[in-house]
Motif scaffolding. Sequence first.
Motif, short mmCIF file in Angstrom:
data_model
loop_
_atom_site.label_atom_id
_atom_site.label_comp_id
_atom_site.label_asym_id
_atom_site.label_seq_id
_atom_site.Cartn_x
_atom_site.Cartn_y
_atom_site.Cartn_z
N PRO A 130 0.81 -1.22 0.00
CA PRO A 130 0.00 0.00 0.00
C PRO A 130 0.85 1.27 0.00
O PRO A 130 0.48 2.27 -0.58
CB PRO A 130 -0.81 -0.12 1.29
CG PRO A 130 -0.88 -1.59 1.55
CD PRO A 130 0.44 -2.13 1.09
N LEU A 134 -0.83 2.92 -3.16
CA LEU A 134 -1.78 3.98 -2.86
C LEU A 134 -1.25 5.34 -3.27
O LEU A 134 -1.95 6.13 -3.91
CB LEU A 134 -2.12 3.99 -1.37
CG LEU A 134 -2.93 2.80 -0.85
CD1 LEU A 134 -3.23 2.96 0.62
CD2 LEU A 134 -4.22 2.65 -1.64
N ARG A 138 -3.06 7.33 -6.29
CA ARG A 138 -3.68 8.61 -5.91
C ARG A 138 -3.10 9.74 -6.75
O ARG A 138 -3.82 10.61 -7.22
CB ARG A 138 -3.42 8.89 -4.43
CG ARG A 138 -4.31 8.13 -3.48
CD ARG A 138 -3.86 8.39 -2.06
NE ARG A 138 -4.69 7.67 -1.09
CZ ARG A 138 -4.35 7.46 0.17
NH1 ARG A 138 -3.18 7.91 0.60
NH2 ARG A 138 -5.14 6.82 0.98
N ARG A 164 -12.16 -2.61 -3.97
CA ARG A 164 -11.66 -1.61 -3.03
C ARG A 164 -10.45 -2.13 -2.26
O ARG A 164 -9.49 -1.41 -2.03
CB ARG A 164 -12.77 -1.20 -2.06
CG ARG A 164 -13.88 -0.37 -2.68
CD ARG A 164 -14.75 0.26 -1.60
NE ARG A 164 -15.82 1.06 -2.18
CZ ARG A 164 -17.10 0.72 -2.20
NH1 ARG A 164 -17.47 -0.43 -1.65
NH2 ARG A 164 -18.01 1.49 -2.75
N ARG A 168 -6.43 -0.87 -2.34
CA ARG A 168 -5.70 -0.46 -1.14
C ARG A 168 -4.45 -1.30 -0.90
O ARG A 168 -3.81 -1.20 0.12
CB ARG A 168 -6.62 -0.53 0.08
CG ARG A 168 -7.75 0.49 0.04
CD ARG A 168 -8.46 0.55 1.39
NE ARG A 168 -9.48 1.58 1.38
CZ ARG A 168 -10.80 1.35 1.34
NH1 ARG A 168 -11.24 0.10 1.30
NH2 ARG A 168 -11.67 2.33 1.34
N ARG A 170 -4.28 -4.70 -0.69
CA ARG A 170 -4.46 -5.93 0.07
C ARG A 170 -4.16 -7.15 -0.79
O ARG A 170 -4.50 -7.20 -1.96
CB ARG A 170 -5.89 -6.03 0.60
CG ARG A 170 -6.37 -4.84 1.41
CD ARG A 170 -5.63 -4.70 2.74
NE ARG A 170 -6.32 -3.76 3.60
CZ ARG A 170 -6.01 -2.47 3.71
NH1 ARG A 170 -5.02 -1.98 2.99
NH2 ARG A 170 -6.69 -1.67 4.52
N ALA A 206 -6.81 -2.02 -9.71
CA ALA A 206 -6.60 -0.90 -8.79
C ALA A 206 -6.69 0.43 -9.51
O ALA A 206 -7.31 1.39 -9.02
CB ALA A 206 -5.25 -1.04 -8.09
N TRP A 210 -9.36 3.59 -8.79
CA TRP A 210 -9.00 4.98 -8.51
C TRP A 210 -9.54 5.92 -9.58
O TRP A 210 -9.97 7.03 -9.28
CB TRP A 210 -7.49 5.11 -8.37
CG TRP A 210 -7.00 4.56 -7.07
CD1 TRP A 210 -6.43 3.34 -6.85
CD2 TRP A 210 -7.10 5.19 -5.80
NE1 TRP A 210 -6.16 3.18 -5.52
CE2 TRP A 210 -6.55 4.29 -4.85
CE3 TRP A 210 -7.60 6.41 -5.36
CZ2 TRP A 210 -6.48 4.59 -3.49
CZ3 TRP A 210 -7.52 6.71 -4.00
CH2 TRP A 210 -6.97 5.82 -3.09
N VAL A 215 -12.72 4.44 -4.39
CA VAL A 215 -11.88 4.11 -3.24
C VAL A 215 -11.69 5.34 -2.39
O VAL A 215 -11.12 6.33 -2.84
CB VAL A 215 -10.52 3.56 -3.67
CG1 VAL A 215 -9.72 3.11 -2.45
CG2 VAL A 215 -10.70 2.41 -4.65
N ASN A 217 -10.25 7.21 1.25
CA ASN A 217 -9.01 7.11 2.01
C ASN A 217 -9.14 6.01 3.07
O ASN A 217 -10.16 5.92 3.75
CB ASN A 217 -8.70 8.42 2.72
CG ASN A 217 -8.35 9.51 1.73
OD1 ASN A 217 -7.77 9.24 0.68
ND2 ASN A 217 -8.69 10.75 2.07
N PRO A 218 -8.10 5.18 3.21
CA PRO A 218 -8.15 4.11 4.21
C PRO A 218 -8.28 4.72 5.61
O PRO A 218 -7.80 5.80 5.86
CB PRO A 218 -6.80 3.41 4.04
CG PRO A 218 -6.31 3.79 2.68
CD PRO A 218 -6.85 5.15 2.42
#
Length: 218
Positions: A130, A134, A138, A164, A168, A170, A206, A210, A215, A217-218
Amino acid sequence: MTISVLLADDQAMVRSGLRFILEDQPDISVVAEASDGVEAIELARRLRPDVCLVDIRMPRLDGIEVTRALAGPGNPNPLRVIVVTTFDLDEYVYGALRGGAVGFVLKDAGPALLVEAVRAANVGDALVSPSITLRLLRHLTAVGAPSARVPGRPLSERETEVVRAIARGRKNQEIAAELFISVSTVKSHVSGIQTKLGVRNRVEIAAWAWENRIVGNP
């Protein structure tokens, strides 16, 4: 089994450092080094390594062109390509992603993450961490990306949850634990998602997530 790796970077010191890190692992072997994009393609096609670690900027052909040649759409026998980036060249990285790259590694990411990236790519688990994925995705979304594709068939609620989680960073085991389902069920969902979205790997899933702003923010 030993994972065979091709290193492609125009700096000999960088290649030497990467080789030292990777060959310190009992399950990884560097089978060749290339100092430019043309040489990388030639060696990769001849040796068929399990993973190609490719710098984004090289003489003759850059990492994007190398990625497209080895893993691009329409390639009947695509290789697994990891793109090495300094993160300030994201406009190039997006092109590599669309060209079929299965992972990204920062040059200063550290030995542990480099090894993790190679092992993950070898088993098709494209999203490495991540902390890389991420930030990268982003940024790509923030600077503007091509129009997102609309699924041929809508994703189910469970498939959206899996998307999702993939976005992130995973891994399958983590997704299974979060959603209280088996790893085999996760794999089945990932396969179905790829078919619906018309993408080839988890990195593209992914990116799609995005691009579509699904998605948070975690």
